[in-house]
Write a protein that holds these residues in place. Structure first.
Motif, PDB file in Angstrom:
ATOM      1  N   THR A   1       0.861  -1.173   0.000  1.00 51.63           N
ATOM      2  CA  THR A   1       0.000   0.000   0.000  1.00 51.63           C
ATOM      3  C   THR A   1       0.902   1.228   0.000  1.00 51.63           C
ATOM      4  OG1 THR A   1      -1.742  -1.148   1.207  1.00 51.63           O
ATOM      5  CG2 THR A   1      -1.786   1.262   1.269  1.00 51.63           C
TER       6      THR A   1
ATOM      7  N   LYS B   1      -6.214  -0.410   0.524  1.00 50.97           N
ATOM      8  CA  LYS B   1      -6.184   1.053   0.621  1.00 50.97           C
ATOM      9  C   LYS B   1      -6.427   1.476   2.066  1.00 50.97           C
ATOM     10  CE  LYS B   1      -7.539   1.893  -4.101  1.00 50.97           C
ATOM     11  NZ  LYS B   1      -6.200   1.919  -4.603  1.00 50.97           N
TER      12      LYS B   1
ATOM     13  N   GLU C   1      -6.686   2.934   8.958  1.00 52.19           N
ATOM     14  CA  GLU C   1      -6.184   1.574   8.982  1.00 52.19           C
ATOM     15  C   GLU C   1      -6.124   1.097   7.538  1.00 52.19           C
ATOM     16  OE1 GLU C   1      -8.953  -0.773  11.224  1.00 52.19           O
ATOM     17  OE2 GLU C   1     -10.441  -0.797   9.621  1.00 52.19           O
ATOM     18  N   VAL C   2      -5.391   0.015   7.322  1.00 53.05           N
ATOM     19  CA  VAL C   2      -5.330  -0.560   5.985  1.00 53.05           C
ATOM     20  C   VAL C   2      -6.503  -1.525   5.828  1.00 53.05           C
ATOM     21  CG1 VAL C   2      -3.979  -1.957   4.382  1.00 53.05           C
ATOM     22  CG2 VAL C   2      -2.816  -0.349   5.906  1.00 53.05           C
ATOM     23  N   ASP C   3      -7.311  -1.320   4.797  1.00 56.48           N
ATOM     24  CA  ASP C   3      -8.397  -2.228   4.467  1.00 56.48           C
ATOM     25  C   ASP C   3      -7.760  -3.458   3.814  1.00 56.48           C
ATOM     26  OD1 ASP C   3     -10.395  -3.622   2.878  1.00 56.48           O
ATOM     27  OD2 ASP C   3     -11.695  -1.884   3.199  1.00 56.48           O
ATOM     28  N   LEU C   4      -7.874  -4.616   4.458  1.00 55.19           N
ATOM     29  CA  LEU C   4      -7.207  -5.824   3.972  1.00 55.19           C
ATOM     30  C   LEU C   4      -7.781  -6.339   2.658  1.00 55.19           C
ATOM     31  CD1 LEU C   4      -6.698  -7.687   7.348  1.00 55.19           C
ATOM     32  CD2 LEU C   4      -5.084  -6.257   6.091  1.00 55.19           C
ATOM     33  N   VAL C   5      -8.995  -5.951   2.323  1.00 63.53           N
ATOM     34  CA  VAL C   5      -9.601  -6.388   1.063  1.00 63.53           C
ATOM     35  C   VAL C   5      -9.108  -5.528  -0.100  1.00 63.53           C
ATOM     36  CG1 VAL C   5     -11.770  -6.673  -0.201  1.00 63.53           C
ATOM     37  CG2 VAL C   5     -11.645  -7.301   2.215  1.00 63.53           C
ATOM     38  N   THR C   6      -9.144  -4.203   0.081  1.00 63.18           N
ATOM     39  CA  THR C   6      -8.782  -3.305  -1.017  1.00 63.18           C
ATOM     40  C   THR C   6      -7.307  -2.919  -1.015  1.00 63.18           C
ATOM     41  OG1 THR C   6      -9.244  -1.294   0.250  1.00 63.18           O
ATOM     42  CG2 THR C   6     -11.097  -2.300  -0.954  1.00 63.18           C
TER      43      THR C   6
ATOM     44  N   ARG D   1      -8.352   3.287   5.052  1.00 66.87           N
ATOM     45  CA  ARG D   1      -9.764   3.554   5.370  1.00 66.87           C
ATOM     46  C   ARG D   1      -9.820   4.285   6.701  1.00 66.87           C
ATOM     47  NH1 ARG D   1     -12.726  -1.805   6.107  1.00 66.87           N
ATOM     48  NH2 ARG D   1     -11.352  -1.869   7.904  1.00 66.87           N
ATOM     49  N   TYR D   2     -10.587   5.385   6.718  1.00 67.32           N
ATOM     50  CA  TYR D   2     -10.757   6.161   7.952  1.00 67.32           C
ATOM     51  C   TYR D   2     -11.668   5.373   8.904  1.00 67.32           C
ATOM     52  CZ  TYR D   2     -11.610  10.015  11.131  1.00 67.32           C
ATOM     53  OH  TYR D   2     -11.680  10.803  12.252  1.00 67.32           O
ATOM     54  N   VAL D   3     -11.250   5.274  10.158  1.00 65.69           N
ATOM     55  CA  VAL D   3     -12.044   4.508  11.142  1.00 65.69           C
ATOM     56  C   VAL D   3     -12.532   5.400  12.263  1.00 65.69           C
ATOM     57  CG1 VAL D   3     -11.084   2.261  10.666  1.00 65.69           C
ATOM     58  CG2 VAL D   3      -9.913   3.735  12.267  1.00 65.69           C
TER      59      VAL D   3
END
Length: 113
Positions: A4, A109, A102-107, A111-113
């Motif tokens: 990423t 990319k 955090e890093v979205d494990l699917v995309t 992602r704001y949490v």
């Protein structure tokens, strides 16, 4: 999953000096590592020295300082390592958490949490 990569703005928290750079997101790294040349260009000064254990077990010494990191509309002040010539430039987990991502494990990319 591949690497990423993100484009962030690095700023001197004490001045209106900034620069955009690309970093590899490394959730295994606590710290963010930025080229010494970039930090010097932004007039960010080292505050102290830290010791780090490398993946191959060596202990290395690097200076650290404070920089403001901005990604999208979010920014925060984080401790950054003055990376030397052979060091990778990475966005570490402390910066990710400070910014709220955090890093979205699917995309792959952020992602704001």
């Amino acid at each position: 999953m591949g690497l990423t990569r993100v484009r962030v703005v690095i700023k001197n928290p004490e001045a209106e000096i900034f620069r955009e750079i690309d970093l590899i997101v490394d959730t295994g790294s606590i710290f963010t590592w930025i080229s010494r040349d970039v930090l010097k260009e932004l007039n960010i000064r080292p505050r102290r020295v830290r010791h780090f254990k490398t993946i191959d077990g060596r202990i290395i010494t690097r200076e650290v300082g404070i920089a403001t990191i901005k990604y999208e509309d979010f920014e925060g002040d984080v401790e950054v390592v003055f990376a030397e010539k052979d060091d990778a430039q990475v966005l570490g987990v402390t910066a990710l958490e400070t910014l709220g991502f955090e890093v979205d494990l699917v995309t792959g990319k952020l992602r704001y949490v």
